[in-house]
Write a protein that holds these residues in place. Structure first.
Motif, PDB file in Angstrom:
ATOM      1  N   ARG A   5     -24.183  87.198  36.578  1.00 25.48           N
ATOM      2  CA  ARG A   5     -24.998  87.034  37.776  1.00 25.48           C
ATOM      3  C   ARG A   5     -25.558  88.385  38.215  1.00 25.48           C
ATOM      4  NH1 ARG A   5     -24.067  82.227  40.973  1.00 25.48           N
ATOM      5  NH2 ARG A   5     -22.664  80.889  39.836  1.00 25.48           N
ATOM      6  N   LEU A   6     -26.700  88.324  38.859  1.00 21.72           N
ATOM      7  CA  LEU A   6     -27.314  89.546  39.368  1.00 21.72           C
ATOM      8  C   LEU A   6     -26.694  89.914  40.704  1.00 21.72           C
ATOM      9  CD1 LEU A   6     -31.049  88.718  38.644  1.00 21.72           C
ATOM     10  CD2 LEU A   6     -29.526  90.136  37.294  1.00 21.72           C
ATOM     11  N   SER A   7     -26.581  91.196  40.954  1.00 24.91           N
ATOM     12  CA  SER A   7     -26.039  91.664  42.225  1.00 24.91           C
ATOM     13  C   SER A   7     -27.069  91.416  43.331  1.00 24.91           C
ATOM     14  CB  SER A   7     -25.721  93.152  42.150  1.00 24.91           C
ATOM     15  OG  SER A   7     -26.922  93.901  42.115  1.00 24.91           O
ATOM     16  N   THR A  10     -29.852  93.904  43.080  1.00 20.06           N
ATOM     17  CA  THR A  10     -30.823  93.619  42.022  1.00 20.06           C
ATOM     18  C   THR A  10     -31.774  92.520  42.456  1.00 20.06           C
ATOM     19  OG1 THR A  10     -29.246  94.302  40.330  1.00 20.06           O
ATOM     20  CG2 THR A  10     -31.105  92.961  39.599  1.00 20.06           C
ATOM     21  N   LYS A  11     -31.240  91.487  43.088  1.00 18.87           N
ATOM     22  CA  LYS A  11     -32.106  90.406  43.597  1.00 18.87           C
ATOM     23  C   LYS A  11     -33.100  90.953  44.613  1.00 18.87           C
ATOM     24  CE  LYS A  11     -28.764  86.734  42.851  1.00 18.87           C
ATOM     25  NZ  LYS A  11     -27.910  85.718  43.474  1.00 18.87           N
ATOM     26  N   PHE A  31     -36.153  93.437  34.637  1.00 18.21           N
ATOM     27  CA  PHE A  31     -34.798  93.080  35.053  1.00 18.21           C
ATOM     28  C   PHE A  31     -34.064  92.210  34.034  1.00 18.21           C
ATOM     29  CE2 PHE A  31     -36.929  94.271  38.961  1.00 18.21           C
ATOM     30  CZ  PHE A  31     -36.002  95.130  39.524  1.00 18.21           C
ATOM     31  N   VAL A  33     -34.654  89.099  32.959  1.00 21.39           N
ATOM     32  CA  VAL A  33     -34.456  87.699  33.333  1.00 21.39           C
ATOM     33  C   VAL A  33     -35.597  86.861  32.775  1.00 21.39           C
ATOM     34  CG1 VAL A  33     -33.179  88.266  35.437  1.00 21.39           C
ATOM     35  CG2 VAL A  33     -35.652  87.994  35.551  1.00 21.39           C
ATOM     36  N   TYR A  37     -37.204  82.842  36.626  1.00 24.50           N
ATOM     37  CA  TYR A  37     -36.224  83.238  37.637  1.00 24.50           C
ATOM     38  C   TYR A  37     -36.834  83.907  38.864  1.00 24.50           C
ATOM     39  CZ  TYR A  37     -32.252  85.057  40.070  1.00 24.50           C
ATOM     40  OH  TYR A  37     -31.361  85.342  41.060  1.00 24.50           O
TER      41      TYR A  37
END
Length: 63
Positions: A5-7, A10-11, A31, A33, A37
């Protein structure tokens, strides 16, 4: 196996890149993804895909 999962940071960086005008394909590549996303993330955070009406972050009022 799925990717980790992204932190939250990061999101937020993905959202900031989008609001700065970066293309979705560039954001996804940067990133690591899937291109779908960023759009999902934008919708979760109620950000319209056409952000011409948004003011720069520095000009937005704090809540």
């Amino acid at each position: 196996m799925s990717a980790p999962r992204l932190s939250p940071d990061t999101k937020q960086a993905i959202l900031d890149a989008y609001l700065a005008g970066d293309k979705i394909t560039v954001i996804a590549s940067k990133f690591g993804v899937d291109p779908s996303y960023p759009r999902i993330l934008f919708r979760r955070h109620c950000i319209a895909e056409d952000t011409k009406f948004l003011k720069p972050k520095s000009e937005r009022a704090s809540a």
